[in-house]
Design a protein around this motif. Structure first.
Motif, PDB file in Angstrom:
ATOM      1  N   ASN A 103      42.027  54.645  30.488  1.00 28.31           N
ATOM      2  CA  ASN A 103      42.273  53.775  31.640  1.00 28.31           C
ATOM      3  C   ASN A 103      42.631  54.609  32.869  1.00 28.31           C
ATOM      4  O   ASN A 103      42.115  54.376  33.968  1.00 28.31           O
TER       5      ASN A 103
ATOM      6  N   HIS B  64      40.012  54.721  36.072  1.00 23.80           N
ATOM      7  CA  HIS B  64      40.438  53.936  37.231  1.00 23.80           C
ATOM      8  C   HIS B  64      41.182  54.731  38.300  1.00 23.80           C
ATOM      9  O   HIS B  64      41.645  54.135  39.278  1.00 23.80           O
TER      10      HIS B  64
ATOM     11  N   ASP C  35      47.742  56.046  40.680  1.00 25.36           N
ATOM     12  CA  ASP C  35      47.484  54.723  41.244  1.00 25.36           C
ATOM     13  C   ASP C  35      48.663  53.801  40.927  1.00 25.36           C
ATOM     14  O   ASP C  35      49.045  53.652  39.774  1.00 25.36           O
TER      15      ASP C  35
ATOM     16  N   ARG D  70      48.782  50.567  41.186  1.00 24.33           N
ATOM     17  CA  ARG D  70      48.389  49.211  40.757  1.00 24.33           C
ATOM     18  C   ARG D  70      48.568  49.067  39.243  1.00 24.33           C
ATOM     19  O   ARG D  70      48.010  49.831  38.470  1.00 24.33           O
TER      20      ARG D  70
ATOM     21  N   PRO E 250      47.762  47.281  35.855  1.00 20.85           N
ATOM     22  CA  PRO E 250      46.659  46.449  35.365  1.00 20.85           C
ATOM     23  C   PRO E 250      47.154  45.172  34.694  1.00 20.85           C
ATOM     24  O   PRO E 250      48.285  45.110  34.206  1.00 20.85           O
TER      25      PRO E 250
ATOM     26  N   ASN F  51      51.507  43.697  33.738  1.00 19.35           N
ATOM     27  CA  ASN F  51      52.266  43.089  34.830  1.00 19.35           C
ATOM     28  C   ASN F  51      53.210  42.031  34.260  1.00 19.35           C
ATOM     29  O   ASN F  51      53.267  41.814  33.051  1.00 19.35           O
TER      30      ASN F  51
ATOM     31  N   VAL G  53      46.150  39.555  29.572  1.00 16.01           N
ATOM     32  CA  VAL G  53      45.022  40.472  29.697  1.00 16.01           C
ATOM     33  C   VAL G  53      43.752  39.643  29.777  1.00 16.01           C
ATOM     34  O   VAL G  53      43.509  38.795  28.910  1.00 16.01           O
TER      35      VAL G  53
ATOM     36  N   LEU H  45      42.945  47.552  26.992  1.00  9.19           N
ATOM     37  CA  LEU H  45      44.315  47.070  27.132  1.00  9.19           C
ATOM     38  C   LEU H  45      44.613  45.928  26.162  1.00  9.19           C
ATOM     39  O   LEU H  45      45.758  45.748  25.747  1.00  9.19           O
TER      40      LEU H  45
END
Length: 141
Positions: free
Chosen positions: A54, A58, A83, A85, A87, A91, A96, A109
């Protein structure tokens, strides 16, 4: 007389290179074997592989693998990347998205959430700030 194993942590800094996830998995196997946790290797390697992939797919910057003993027989596998952010799935909602049946990717994920005892994320600094990024982690026992 009972002995107590001291806690430990290892961090492997990796360049954005296609070989990096494989090197990280080999390091994970070596660390777990050295600490007598070989029984965790299949699950920990899957968690690390998905989190590392990941980060590689990303992001464009470096990333790092962190292994940490949480308590006897429990391991936290974490991956930091540049990064900030977080995923879906890591969060606050914890949901997912489901990949279409014919998709070639998008299930990593989901695998992490299914195989880990616990997952989480920490955003480190402000978006775009030097030294920021995020840390995604998963625990197994």
């Amino acid at each position: 007389m009972a002995t107590v194993s001291p806690s430990w942590a290892y961090t492997l800094h990796l360049p954005h290179d296609l070989r990096a996830p494989g090197i990280a998995r080999a390091t994970l196997r070596t660390v777990l074997d050295a600490h007598g946790l070989s029984s965790l290797t299949p699950t920990a390697e899957l968690l690390a592989s998905e989190l590392l992939t990941n980060a590689h797919v990303h992001t464009t910057g470096p990333y790092a693998l962190r292994l940490r003993a949480m308590e006897p027989g429990r391991l936290r596998v974490a991956v930091w990347d540049t990064d900030s952010r977080v995923p879906p799935g890591f969060n606050a909602a914890g949901v997912v998205p489901v990949a279409p049946c014919d998709a070639e990717g998008g299930r990593g994920l989901q695998l992490v959430r299914a195989c880990a005892d616990a997952v989480g994320a920490s955003v480190l600094g402000e978006p775009g700030a030097s030294g920021g990024g995020k840390l995604l982690w998963a625990e197994c026992r």
